[in-house]
Motif scaffolding. Sequence first.
Motif, PDB file in Angstrom:
ATOM      1  N   THR A 278       0.811  -1.220   0.000  1.00 47.57           N
ATOM      2  CA  THR A 278       0.000   0.000   0.000  1.00 47.57           C
ATOM      3  C   THR A 278       0.845   1.270   0.000  1.00 47.57           C
ATOM      4  OG1 THR A 278      -0.109   0.131   2.415  1.00 47.57           O
ATOM      5  CG2 THR A 278      -1.755  -1.249   1.308  1.00 47.57           C
ATOM      6  N   ASN A 279       2.141   1.131   0.258  1.00 51.12           N
ATOM      7  CA  ASN A 279       3.047   2.290   0.365  1.00 51.12           C
ATOM      8  C   ASN A 279       2.597   3.282   1.442  1.00 51.12           C
ATOM      9  OD1 ASN A 279       4.853   1.500  -1.692  1.00 51.12           O
ATOM     10  ND2 ASN A 279       3.398   2.237  -3.255  1.00 51.12           N
ATOM     11  N   GLU A 280       1.867   2.818   2.412  1.00 56.18           N
ATOM     12  CA  GLU A 280       1.342   3.705   3.441  1.00 56.18           C
ATOM     13  C   GLU A 280       1.873   3.374   4.831  1.00 56.18           C
ATOM     14  OE1 GLU A 280      -2.976   5.116   5.336  1.00 56.18           O
ATOM     15  OE2 GLU A 280      -2.885   3.645   3.697  1.00 56.18           O
ATOM     16  N   TYR A 281       2.026   2.090   5.136  1.00 56.22           N
ATOM     17  CA  TYR A 281       2.303   1.696   6.516  1.00 56.22           C
ATOM     18  C   TYR A 281       3.790   1.544   6.827  1.00 56.22           C
ATOM     19  CZ  TYR A 281      -2.681   0.753   6.422  1.00 56.22           C
ATOM     20  OH  TYR A 281      -4.037   0.884   6.280  1.00 56.22           O
ATOM     21  N   GLY A 282       4.610   1.476   5.782  1.00 55.79           N
ATOM     22  CA  GLY A 282       6.042   1.323   6.027  1.00 55.79           C
ATOM     23  C   GLY A 282       6.626   2.489   6.792  1.00 55.79           C
ATOM     24  N   LYS A 283       6.154   3.689   6.520  1.00 53.79           N
ATOM     25  CA  LYS A 283       6.657   4.886   7.190  1.00 53.79           C
ATOM     26  C   LYS A 283       6.134   5.019   8.623  1.00 53.79           C
ATOM     27  CE  LYS A 283       2.854   7.529   5.190  1.00 53.79           C
ATOM     28  NZ  LYS A 283       2.476   8.648   4.293  1.00 53.79           N
ATOM     29  N   VAL A 284       5.129   4.232   8.954  1.00 53.39           N
ATOM     30  CA  VAL A 284       4.534   4.308  10.297  1.00 53.39           C
ATOM     31  C   VAL A 284       5.447   3.686  11.338  1.00 53.39           C
ATOM     32  CG1 VAL A 284       2.597   3.534  11.719  1.00 53.39           C
ATOM     33  CG2 VAL A 284       2.207   4.329   9.361  1.00 53.39           C
TER      34      VAL A 284
ATOM     35  N   LYS B  23       8.420   2.899  13.527  1.00 52.06           N
ATOM     36  CA  LYS B  23       9.570   3.645  14.028  1.00 52.06           C
ATOM     37  C   LYS B  23      10.621   2.681  14.574  1.00 52.06           C
ATOM     38  CE  LYS B  23       7.331   7.435  13.155  1.00 52.06           C
ATOM     39  NZ  LYS B  23       7.714   8.265  11.974  1.00 52.06           N
ATOM     40  N   SER B  24      11.842   2.864  14.139  1.00 56.47           N
ATOM     41  CA  SER B  24      12.949   2.005  14.584  1.00 56.47           C
ATOM     42  C   SER B  24      13.436   2.438  15.960  1.00 56.47           C
ATOM     43  CB  SER B  24      14.105   2.060  13.581  1.00 56.47           C
ATOM     44  OG  SER B  24      13.686   1.655  12.293  1.00 56.47           O
ATOM     45  N   ASP B  25      14.039   1.510  16.675  1.00 54.35           N
ATOM     46  CA  ASP B  25      14.683   1.818  17.952  1.00 54.35           C
ATOM     47  C   ASP B  25      16.010   1.065  18.006  1.00 54.35           C
ATOM     48  OD1 ASP B  25      14.010  -0.829  18.437  1.00 54.35           O
ATOM     49  OD2 ASP B  25      12.261  -0.316  19.645  1.00 54.35           O
ATOM     50  N   LYS B  26      16.620   1.033  19.187  1.00 58.26           N
ATOM     51  CA  LYS B  26      17.927   0.387  19.310  1.00 58.26           C
ATOM     52  C   LYS B  26      17.867  -1.115  19.069  1.00 58.26           C
ATOM     53  CE  LYS B  26      19.829   3.747  22.591  1.00 58.26           C
ATOM     54  NZ  LYS B  26      20.421   3.945  23.940  1.00 58.26           N
ATOM     55  N   GLN B  27      16.716  -1.702  19.297  1.00 55.18           N
ATOM     56  CA  GLN B  27      16.611  -3.146  19.181  1.00 55.18           C
ATOM     57  C   GLN B  27      16.101  -3.600  17.813  1.00 55.18           C
ATOM     58  OE1 GLN B  27      14.486  -4.868  22.447  1.00 55.18           O
ATOM     59  NE2 GLN B  27      15.239  -6.936  22.030  1.00 55.18           N
ATOM     60  N   TYR B  28      15.159  -2.844  17.244  1.00 52.93           N
ATOM     61  CA  TYR B  28      14.579  -3.239  15.966  1.00 52.93           C
ATOM     62  C   TYR B  28      14.680  -2.085  14.974  1.00 52.93           C
ATOM     63  CZ  TYR B  28      12.590  -6.938  18.833  1.00 52.93           C
ATOM     64  OH  TYR B  28      12.432  -7.985  19.690  1.00 52.93           O
ATOM     65  N   VAL B  29      15.187  -2.388  13.780  1.00 57.41           N
ATOM     66  CA  VAL B  29      15.327  -1.401  12.712  1.00 57.41           C
ATOM     67  C   VAL B  29      14.447  -1.853  11.546  1.00 57.41           C
ATOM     68  CG1 VAL B  29      16.896  -0.288  11.088  1.00 57.41           C
ATOM     69  CG2 VAL B  29      17.682  -0.833  13.406  1.00 57.41           C
TER      70      VAL B  29
ATOM     71  N   SER C  69      -1.491  -0.608  15.080  1.00 63.09           N
ATOM     72  CA  SER C  69      -2.819  -0.422  15.673  1.00 63.09           C
ATOM     73  C   SER C  69      -3.075   1.037  15.994  1.00 63.09           C
ATOM     74  CB  SER C  69      -2.951  -1.277  16.942  1.00 63.09           C
ATOM     75  OG  SER C  69      -2.851  -2.650  16.639  1.00 63.09           O
ATOM     76  N   GLU C  70      -2.072   1.734  16.540  1.00 57.53           N
ATOM     77  CA  GLU C  70      -2.232   3.156  16.866  1.00 57.53           C
ATOM     78  C   GLU C  70      -2.486   3.974  15.604  1.00 57.53           C
ATOM     79  OE1 GLU C  70       1.245   4.332  18.970  1.00 57.53           O
ATOM     80  OE2 GLU C  70       0.689   3.300  20.843  1.00 57.53           O
ATOM     81  N   TYR C  71      -1.766   3.650  14.527  1.00 55.84           N
ATOM     82  CA  TYR C  71      -1.944   4.400  13.279  1.00 55.84           C
ATOM     83  C   TYR C  71      -3.346   4.175  12.704  1.00 55.84           C
ATOM     84  CZ  TYR C  71      -1.316   5.952   8.466  1.00 55.84           C
ATOM     85  OH  TYR C  71      -1.457   6.583   7.246  1.00 55.84           O
ATOM     86  N   VAL C  72      -3.775   2.909  12.655  1.00 57.61           N
ATOM     87  CA  VAL C  72      -5.098   2.585  12.115  1.00 57.61           C
ATOM     88  C   VAL C  72      -6.199   3.191  12.973  1.00 57.61           C
ATOM     89  CG1 VAL C  72      -6.699   0.681  11.652  1.00 57.61           C
ATOM     90  CG2 VAL C  72      -4.299   0.486  10.975  1.00 57.61           C
ATOM     91  N   GLU C  73      -6.014   3.169  14.279  1.00 60.68           N
ATOM     92  CA  GLU C  73      -7.003   3.751  15.180  1.00 60.68           C
ATOM     93  C   GLU C  73      -7.149   5.249  14.925  1.00 60.68           C
ATOM     94  OE1 GLU C  73      -7.136   4.769  19.894  1.00 60.68           O
ATOM     95  OE2 GLU C  73      -6.658   2.686  19.383  1.00 60.68           O
ATOM     96  N   ASN C  74      -6.028   5.938  14.781  1.00 61.32           N
ATOM     97  CA  ASN C  74      -6.084   7.383  14.510  1.00 61.32           C
ATOM     98  C   ASN C  74      -6.721   7.665  13.145  1.00 61.32           C
ATOM     99  OD1 ASN C  74      -4.868   8.132  16.943  1.00 61.32           O
ATOM    100  ND2 ASN C  74      -2.809   7.900  16.092  1.00 61.32           N
TER     101      ASN C  74
ATOM    102  N   VAL D 249       5.321  -4.279  16.586  1.00 62.07           N
ATOM    103  CA  VAL D 249       4.702  -4.074  15.274  1.00 62.07           C
ATOM    104  C   VAL D 249       3.197  -3.880  15.422  1.00 62.07           C
ATOM    105  CG1 VAL D 249       4.224  -5.156  13.047  1.00 62.07           C
ATOM    106  CG2 VAL D 249       6.500  -5.358  14.072  1.00 62.07           C
ATOM    107  N   SER D 250       2.578  -4.736  16.212  1.00 60.75           N
ATOM    108  CA  SER D 250       1.127  -4.656  16.390  1.00 60.75           C
ATOM    109  C   SER D 250       0.719  -3.336  17.022  1.00 60.75           C
ATOM    110  CB  SER D 250       0.662  -5.831  17.259  1.00 60.75           C
ATOM    111  OG  SER D 250      -0.714  -5.752  17.520  1.00 60.75           O
ATOM    112  N   ARG D 251       1.481  -2.883  18.029  1.00 64.77           N
ATOM    113  CA  ARG D 251       1.123  -1.637  18.720  1.00 64.77           C
ATOM    114  C   ARG D 251       1.220  -0.438  17.786  1.00 64.77           C
ATOM    115  NH1 ARG D 251       4.622   1.695  20.650  1.00 64.77           N
ATOM    116  NH2 ARG D 251       6.257   0.097  20.743  1.00 64.77           N
ATOM    117  N   GLN D 252       2.316  -0.329  17.030  1.00 64.85           N
ATOM    118  CA  GLN D 252       2.495   0.835  16.165  1.00 64.85           C
ATOM    119  C   GLN D 252       1.457   0.868  15.048  1.00 64.85           C
ATOM    120  OE1 GLN D 252       6.464   2.024  15.036  1.00 64.85           O
ATOM    121  NE2 GLN D 252       7.409   0.764  16.624  1.00 64.85           N
TER     122      GLN D 252
END
Length: 436
Positions: A59-65, A67-73, A131-136, A126-129
């Motif tokens: 969809t080219n929409e959710y990849g930018k949602v 966010k990477s951190d120290k553990q997962y990129v 889910s927050e985007y879809v909810e908003n 992955v599920s949390r990020q």
Amino acid sequence: MNKIGIIIRREYTTRVAKKSFIIMTFLSPLLFAALIMVPLWLSGIKDNESKKIAVVDFTNEYGKVLKSDKQYVFVPVQERVQNIGNSQLKKDFYAVLLIKGDLVRDSTAATLYSEKQVGIELESTVSRQLSEYVENKKLDAYHVANIKQMVEKARTKIDVTTIKLDEKGNSKVTSSIVATIIGGLSTFLIYMFIFMYGVQVMRGVVEEKTNRIVEVIISSVKPFELMMGKIIGIALVGLTQFLLWIVLTLIISNIAGFALFGTSISNLQAGAQLQGASTSGAQQAMMTVFQGLQGINLVEIVSYFIFYFLGGYLLYASLFAAVGSAVDNETDTQQFMMPITIPILFAFYAAIYSIENPDGPLAFWCSLIPFTSPIVMMVRLPFDVPLWEKLLSVGLLVITFIGTTWLAGKIYRTGILMYGKKPSWKEMWKWLRYKN
């Protein structure tokens, strides 16, 4: 009475001096302390290696949602791969997140692929990020001003604190989870000790009878004195081992606490070393446990544990001794073991089912019936059992112990010198009817 004391001393000293007793006495506290400290220590160790997750987003929409951190990129991949199993991505990345469709319309359109079983932390991230985007996004579709702020303000998590009040109105923070853990652990230990040391009594009687040692002993002491000396001696062995386990576990746990955190395990509840840093889930759980312990009368729990351990053990050990005296070898004990083991197993399962409802009818009656009370009552004690129920349970257990000891003594007196014949239930009934 002096002869019983000699037998008690003999049983106690010979068993305490055994290598198996010494090894288990010192090895078990190490295992108990490891169960407490190792998860607490490991929970504070973070994996410094970053894991790369390829994101294939149709969809080219959710990849930018994401966010990477120290553990997962999270690395967006332009390649539209349908079959991840045949793709090179699974070898180049720790995992591959494939999003085939609009998550607003289809919440199952996201799939995580990996050659290894992914951890729950990655899955929840992955599920949390997403889910927050879809909810908003769904909230925006309502076109209501400030709807996100309203929903955020309305979202509330209720943390219920349980407070225990005494007769004077003083309050203490308690925890039903901690009470359940204490009750369940005490029940398991009582069950294990009764079974383990009761069988030791039976095996000791069978061994002495098989080796004909008992014939020599009976010439000096009465059969009842021999039976009581053996039962009490092994009870003291079990009590010694249990007390050593408690003391050694506390010592080892506190030493480990100083080595790992710079403070004793008992001070973790105050968070002296942990409050300044981010505490892990295990550390927070440990502090919650210590806080919950403040509302439980541990002195009372330990006191009743010792009584029910001794009472339950003495009740069943006398029956085990009677079985051992009636046969010539351990194989023949099976036919007589069933009536003894069924109440013990029933009590254990009744205790398990009573954990969720410690004041229910099953828990109430089984905590009073002497053949089940030593195991089931321990589940109820952390939840403040009325005094009259405790006294009634204790009184019935003592009376029943005296009765079973008297009956077992009559079987023991006759069976200990019987050889070469397998007794039947009918014959054992005759032994009970013999007069002194």
